[in-house]
Design an enzyme around this catalytic site. Structure first.
Site, PDB file in Angstrom:
ATOM      1  CB  SER A 195     -47.613   3.451  -5.368  1.00 64.37           C
ATOM      2  OG  SER A 195     -49.355   4.180  -5.334  1.00 64.37           O
TER       3      SER A 195
ATOM      4  CE1 TYR B  53     -50.853   0.649  -9.250  1.00 64.56           C
ATOM      5  CE2 TYR B  53     -51.226   1.860  -7.259  1.00 64.56           C
ATOM      6  CZ  TYR B  53     -50.294   1.630  -8.290  1.00 64.56           C
ATOM      7  OH  TYR B  53     -49.642   3.177  -8.173  1.00 64.56           O
TER       8      TYR B  53
END
Length: 261
Positions: free
Chosen positions: A153, A167
């Site tokens: 990501s 995350y």
């Protein structure tokens, strides 16, 4: 259901390949599975809960697609998933670690909630990918090599927002894992590449938009839109082509110029 229409043989760059895709019932995983099948691969579809969606996808893409259930939040399941897939497919040539979650927790939340979110994000986003990669590497070593693609990501770069730090941290670790695999096992014909998308039009993105608005999600993206799942899928299929050996170790940013290195 009708099967995915096969393209001309000249464009079936993944013919003869068998690829395990985790999180295949999510928007990105579904698109990846379709792109791989359209390129000639046999796709092994992992899902956690959406059995009917996984079965429908397998029937639609055809090509010998098979579904496998596993809750990757359970530490015993990633390796068991690989073993089940290997038992059915025999030779596996590629692994796409796509499954991921984004748990929300802040420093002001109760300590037990803080620890629980960190533990679950680490297990699903990182440890499951590590365990599957371990199993894949051991398999690839005895079968002439193979490919690993990790869906990381943009959050892996430069820190992430305060209510989703687990995350960002796990995605950063996933990038490091990718590069460690590429550097350590390339001589054995094993390659690894990470993709680092920004906002992609998924359920996670739609939930954020519902809470904060479209403008908040698109702020800082020069091209003015989110990526579509098909864009990510197309790139995964390209990375897995046998011709793309020298991409090993790369981190491919797919974020509309919102994060540049």
């Amino acid at each position: 259901m009708s099967h995915v229409q096969n393209p001309p043989a000249a464009t079936r760059h993944l013919h003869g390949q068998t690829v395990l895709v985790t999180g295949a019932t999510g928007a990105i995983g579904n698109a990846i599975a379709r792109a791989l099948a359209a390129s000639g691969a046999r796709v092994l579809l992992h899902y956690a809960r959406r059995a009917e969606e996984a079965k429908a996808l397998a029937a639609e893409i055809g090509g010998g697609a098979v579904c496998f259930q596993a809750d990757l939040a359970d530490p015993t399941r990633p390796t068991a998933l690989w073993e089940a897939a290997e038992a059915v497919a025999g030779r596996i040539t590629g692994l796409v670690n796509n499954a991921g979650i984004l748990g929300r927790v802040s420093v002001g939340d109760p300590f037990d909630a803080w620890q629980a979110v960190w533990a679950r994000d680490i297990q699903v986003n990182l440890l499951a990918a590590a365990d599957l990669s371990r199993a894949a590497i051991r398999h690839f070593r005895t079968h002439g090599g193979g490919r690993i693609v990790n869906i990381a990501s943009r959050a892996a770069q430069g820190g992430y927002r305060g209510d989703a730090m687990p995350y960002g941290a796990t995605k950063a670790a996933l990038v490091n894992l990718t590069q460690s695999i590429a550097g350590s096992f390339g001589a054995e014909g094993i390659t690894a590449v990470a993709l680092a998308p920004g906002w992609v039009r998924t359920e996670m993105a739609e939930a954020y938009v519902a809470e904060h608005g479209e403008a908040a999600a698109l702020s800082g993206i020069p091209i003015g839109r989110m990526a579509e799942p098909d864009e990510i899928a197309e790139l995964v299929a390209f990375v897995l082509r046998p011709s793309q050996v020298s991409l090993s170790g790369a981190v491919l940013d797919v974020n509309g110029a919102s994060k540049m290195r």
